[in-house]
Each structure stands twice: as C-alpha cells, then as structure tokens.
Design a protein around this motif. Structure first.
Motif: not given
Length: 434
Positions: A304-330
């Motif tokens: 959700g944070g990635f979808s509303i970001s318009r800044s590359a650094p913020l988008s990268m930070a949001a995707l880091a959270v996405v990757g963390f949560g995704m791999i933990l669950a899988l």
C-alpha cells in the motif's frame, strides 16, 4: 560468530553445500533474465497488458503440469529430473540471447520461449523443493536449510536485478540472456558432484492418475495443509500484482529507466534477504504460525505504501517491507508443509504447493496488467495490498486451530522437537509427549 555458524548450519551437509553454491549462481542469472525480459517487452510494446501476457505464458504451464510433476518426482530420481530440466532452461536462455543480440526478436517469439521455460519449471520446481530434504543428513537442520534456500533465492533477487539494470543500460537485454545461459553449467556440475542414494523404480501396476488423486486427497483432505496452500495462493495472487507493473512504476510514475527498474526489484530482494536471515538465525521456529499472519499484514501495508509513493527512495523502502513480509510468509508456509508431510507424499504436496503458487501468479499478473489499464498501476497495487492485510487478519484467527490439528502429527511421525516447536504454544512445550 557463533550466531553466524548457527545460521549457516545446514551448509555442514556436503550435498546441500554443493546445491547452495550451484543454485546461487544459476538463480542470479535467472533473475537477470527475468528483469531483461520485462524491460524488453515493455520497450517493444509499451503495453502493461503485454507484460502480463508474457508473464502468464511462463507461469501457466507450471500451474497445469506441476501436480503431475509431483507424482513423477515421488516415483523417480529427483536429481535426474533437475538435470534434464535445467539443461532445457539453458537452451531456452541461449535461444533468447541469440534472437535478441541478432536484433530479430519479436514478441511472439518471447511468448513461445516463455512457454518452453514454463514447461521446464513445471517439473523442476516441485522436484527441487522436495530434493532439499534428500540433501540434509541431520533432520535437525531441515528448518535451517529451508530458510537458507529462501535466502539463496532472495539473495539472487537482490544481486540479479541490480546487475541486470546496469547490463541492460550498457550492453542490452541480450547480454543478460547470455549471462543466464552461462550460469547453468555451475548448477549442473553441482548436481553431478553430489552423492545421492538412487531412488527405487516405481512399483508395478502404479498409475499416474491414481497417484495424483491420492496426493490430492491427502493434501486437500487435511485442514492445515489446505489452509497453508490457500495462504500461498493469496500471497502469489497479490505478490504478482507488483512485479509485472514495476516497469510502469519505474518509467511512468517515477520517471526513471532500466536502472530504476532494477533497483526497485532489488529493494524488495533486500527486504527479503533480511527476512530469511531472521528465520535462519532462530534456534527454533517457535511461533511460526504467528509469523505467517504478521508477515502477511506487513506485506500488504508495504504494498500500500509503495502504491502511493512518488519518490524513488520511498518506493524502495516500501518494497523492502514488501520483500521482508513476503519471504517470511512463504518460508514459514514451506517449512510447516515440509515438516508435516509424509515422505512418500512429499513431491506431490510440493507439486500442489507450486501449482497454487504459480496458478495464482498468472492470474494475478494478467489481472494486474488488465486492471491497471483501467484504473492505473498505483490503484491496482493498493487493492492487492488491502487483500493481503485482510488475509493476514483472517489467518491470525485460525492459528489456534492449526496448533491443535498439527501437534498430533509431530508425535506420530517423530518429527524432531526443534521443528515441532514451531507450531506449539508455550504451555504445550512444557507438556511431555503422550
């Protein structure tokens, strides 16, 4: 140093160490090709829908054939299956490299070669998931091996996309395909160097469809396995909504190029590697079921944070959270499945695991491509994130049922205590086995 040795303890097994090194090299090349294919298709067509179609063409064969591949993996030598299918993938990468470097590549050719890769993956993925267990001499290292396997995948996801972004910008997409083809010999050599007991030939009179039906009854007839497979399907459905749209975010939302695209993918890989390190550092897997629910929520919030970001650094930070949560669950779902499944059903269950993961993936990718043409990429990713948060909250309500149903399985199957602890409550751990 002691903690690091604990985190890498599965590498004490020679066969697993060979597997880890060979797959690490090969997976880096695979990720480079994945990024280059996405950028090439978007550069040629400027179509989000076409991105979804190409992704669908590589994933649909896995969905259709992986249950049958699971039956074959339970009946025949898994290493030989891996060797043959990885050689097929090498040929696919080489053909794609030749066409692209020659300047004659067309979208229909990319789609056909993606189908070929999907056919190879359909048989390779279930066999590889189940093969990990054969490489571990001490079953106490199984949970750690699965965590390291996830770390291997996400480490390649961290390095490959960044390298692909640089290589695409300097040498073109064809160079990435060529590097991927050159990475397969390392994996093939590692497989050939292993010392693995030969698997017995299939029993006389056994039928493919009968074995398949038996495996499906076993998996979907037991609520814990059924619920874990449903969770994997939800993860795949939502997780595939953002990779297929990353070229759109990189180009149209963040106004970047192939480097931006590569670093966005690498950011999610960076978060994922931290997730796998977290799992590998644990001496036990206590509370693994809770990890699934929490990580699903984290994944959804990050998306959700990635979808509303318009800044590359913020988008990268949001995707880091996405990757963390995704791999933990899988990784948590994979570990529980691998520890509760009966050995003679292992590849069939992992075939179903791959089926639901890859079955939801093409649906998610093609839906994301189509929906984003109507409501835009950011809104599409926001909806996917919300669905994942809801799924995490629902799974949290089901955790007590999971613990109650799985505990007797560990006692009956004699699964090692370290792994069994992952789904027991603290109170249950103080109760001696019956």
């Amino acid at each position: 140093m002691k903690s690091l040795r604990e985190a890498l303890r599965a590498l004490r097994n020679r066969n697993y160490r060979l597997f880890f090194i060979g797959q690490g090299i090969s997976l880096t090349g695979i990720w480079m090709q994945t990024i280059a294919v996405g950028w090439l298709v978007f550069r040629m067509t400027r179509s989000e829908l076409m991105l979804g179609i190409v992704t669908f063409s590589s994933q649909a064969p896995v969905f259709l054939l992986s249950p049958f591949a699971g039956v074959i993996g339970d009946r025949f030598d898994r290493r030989r299956i891996l060797i043959f299918m990885q050689f097929m993938a090498l040929c696919q990468a080489l053909a794609l490299a030749i066409l692209t470097i020659a300047g004659t590549v067309e979208v229909w050719q990319i789609i056909m070669l993606s189908v070929l890769l999907g056919l190879a993956n359909a048989f390779e993925m279930p066999a590889r998931q189940a093969f990990v267990v054969e490489l571990i001499e001490d079953r106490a290292d199984l949970g750690n091996a699965i965590a390291l396997n996830s770390a291997l995948f996400t480490g390649a996801r961290l390095i490959g996309p960044a390298a692909a972004g640089i290589l695409v910008a300097t040498a073109g997409e064809g160079a990435c395909f060529l590097v991927n083809a050159a990475s397969y010999p390392a994996s093939l050599a590692a497989l050939l160097m292993m010392t693995i007991p030969r698997r017995d030939a299939p029993a006389e009179g056994k039928r493919l469809m009968g074995d398949l039906a038996e495996g499906m009854r076993y998996a979907f007839g037991f609520p814990p396995i059924r619920a874990l497979l449903a969770t994997v399907a939800l993860l795949s459905l939502t997780a595939m909504s953002f990779p297929v749209l990353l070229p759109v975010f990189a180009s149209d939302i963040l106004h970047g190029g192939p480097n931006t695209y590569g670093f966005l993918v690498a950011a999610s890989g960076f978060g994922a590697i931290w997730g796998t390190l977290y799992l590998a550092m644990q001496k036990s897997v206590l509370g693994l079921d809770r990890v699934i629910s929490v990580s699903l929520v984290l994944f959804g919030l990050g998306l959700g944070g990635f979808s509303i970001s318009r800044s590359a650094p913020l988008s990268m930070a949001a995707l880091a959270v996405v990757g963390f949560g995704m791999i933990l669950a899988l990784a948590a779902c994979n570990t529980i499945l691998q520890t509760i499944v009966e050995e003679e059903m292992r590849t069939r269950v992992m075939g179903l695991y791959v089926m639901v993961f890859m079955g939801a993936a093409p649906l998610g990718s093609i839906t994301a491509g189509g929906v984003s043409t109507v409501i835009g990429a950011p809104a599409t990713s926001l909806i996917a994130g919300a669905l994942c948060v809801i799924g995490g909250l629902l799974f949290a309500r089901w955790v007590p049922v999971l613990r109650k149903l799985v505990r007797p399985i560990y006692h009956r199957m004699g699964i090692i205590r370290e792994v069994a602890m992952g789904i027991q409550t603290t109170e249950e751990l103080t109760t001696p086995p019956e």
